[in-house]
Design an enzyme around this catalytic site. Structure first.
Site, mmCIF file in Angstrom:
data_model
loop_
_atom_site.group_PDB
_atom_site.id
_atom_site.type_symbol
_atom_site.label_atom_id
_atom_site.label_comp_id
_atom_site.label_asym_id
_atom_site.label_seq_id
_atom_site.Cartn_x
_atom_site.Cartn_y
_atom_site.Cartn_z
ATOM 1 N N ASP A 192 -32.542 -23.384 47.642
ATOM 2 C CA ASP A 192 -31.630 -22.362 48.993
ATOM 3 C C ASP A 192 -30.755 -20.704 48.489
ATOM 4 O O ASP A 192 -29.990 -21.038 48.100
ATOM 5 C CB ASP A 192 -30.815 -23.528 49.512
ATOM 6 N N ASP B 269 -35.032 -15.716 51.440
ATOM 7 C CA ASP B 269 -35.355 -16.751 52.079
ATOM 8 C C ASP B 269 -35.971 -17.799 51.516
ATOM 9 O O ASP B 269 -36.737 -17.579 52.318
ATOM 10 C CB ASP B 269 -34.594 -17.170 53.554
#
Length: 393
Positions: free
Chosen positions: A55, A267
């Site tokens: 992440d 992301d």
């Protein structure tokens, strides 16, 4: 995937030895391919395996720990602190505890009060537990076996709830903050190359290793610092081309504002790319006008995506090309990185646009990063990328 990506957008609005780790796409179910990419590593002595979502939009590294009175189901055993001889709780006055957005002091532990954290997200996902330290074991950067790094801080979550799957045991934060894995390893760079999201082949994330990007024309674009959000990696998106048409979207639609709102982030934890609604509507209308396929309104409404009725095999030119223009770089997306295909129970065949409308924050998701080797140069403050066969690197 659209629902999860929108929830993810809500989250974002809110000198060590080099190492590497295996990464593979997590399992998915349903019509729309939806997954996170899982980093395989181990914590403790002797080692206990964990599978953490890679992440780049958060910092805290955490996994579920025993005892786990309120945890989501996972396929691996919970991490068991008493079984690790190198495990240690971090006190409240530790610098790492200070780096948490919210922490407090737990029970007395050998004269020091332990650091208790709550890490919550706007989509109602949450992890609560103690901030601890232990040895992390990776694949060695020189391919000679394993590399063990002592004393890395991580969250031992015992109350965890939200959008998680049974394949993951927690999250590996790769953001820009002090608690993230790259920051704790004190590496100058890291890179990842995500394999096809609908497959199961693994790839490798490299931390602190010279990442040779090859296989095509390497492109680079500056990382933009947002001092209101010190975690996410912001880029300067300038425009979008559909087919041969540069969409009439002002650059300000993607730009970071002085108050820290807006902007464009890349992301790894978000599935599909999301655009501000006005920009998305221009893209949608351009696809409808240029595609050589009929819009299927029923499926589009059901999936909240733009979907076309399609033949069983894709034909060249039945949907227009898609390109994202960044400062100094252009990302030409192959069809499989912005369209997904499926068949319904009645035998109908459809192809849908893997982009959705969001708020004023633009997010470049992992669906668009398939088979793209992406290098984060943390010293040079640049992001480089090149198309690659990630399962062969």
């Amino acid at each position: 995937m659209a629902v999860r990506s929108k929830a993810r957008a809500a989250r974002l609005l809110s000198g060590r030895a080099p190492a590497s780790a295996r990464v593979d796409p997590g399992a998915y179910t349903g019509v729309v391919p939806d997954t996170e990419y899982l980093v395989h590593l181990a914590i403790g002595t002797p080692t206990q395996p964990v599978q953490l979502t890679l992440d780049t939009g958060s910092d805290l590294v955490w996994t579920q720990c025993r005892p786990c009175p309120a945890c989501f189901a996972q396929t691996l055993p919970y991490f068991d602190p008493p079984n690790s001889s190198t495990f240690g709780a971090l006190p409240c006055d530790s610098p790492m505890c200070d780096d948490l957005a919210w922490s407090s002091c737990g029970k007395q532990n050998l004269g020091n009060r332990t650091c208790v954290y709550v890490y919550g997200y706007a989509d109602n996902s949450i992890t609560t537990g103690s901030l601890d330290a232990d040895t992390f074991t990776f694949a060695a950067g020189d391919s000679s076996g394993e590399a063990s790094v002592p004393g890395l801080a991580f969250g031992c979550g015992i109350f965890n709830n939200g959008i998680f799957t049974s394949n993951e045991t927690g999250i590996a934060g790769f953001g820009r903050g002090a608690l993230s894995l790259p920051s704790q390893l004190k590496v100058d760079n890291f890179s990842h190359c995500f394999t096809t999201i609908t497959g199961s082949e693994p790839s490798t994330v490299l931390l602190g290793l010279p990442a040779d990007l090859y296989g095509g024309a390497v492109q680079s674009t500056p990382l933009v610092q947002n001092f209101s959000s010190l975690t996410a990696y912001y880029l300067s998106l300038k425009g979008i081309t559909v087919g041969e048409t540069r969409l009439p979207i002002p650059e300000s639609a993607f730009a970071l504002r002085q108050d820290g709102t807006g902007g464009t982030v890349i992301d790894s934890g978000t599935g599909m790319t999301s655009l501000p609604r006005g920009a998305y509507e221009l893209m949608r209308d351009s696809f409808v006008a240029q595609a050589r396929l009929p819009v299927d309104n029923a499926t589009s409404s059901l999936l909240s995506q733009l979907c076309f009725s399609a033949p069983r095999r894709a034909r060249p030119g039945d949907v227009p090309r898609l390109a994202l223009h960044f400062e100094g770089a252009t990302l030409e997306l192959p069809r499989e990185n912005y369209m997904f295909e499926f068949e319904d129970a009645g035998g109908g065949s459809f192809t849908c646009l893997a982009v959705n409308a969001g708020d004023d924050l633009t997010i470049i998701g992992n669906y668009q990063q398939q088979n793209l080797h992406v290098l984060y140069d943390l010293v040079g403050n640049t992001l480089s990328f090149v198309h690659a066969q990630c399962n062969r690197l």
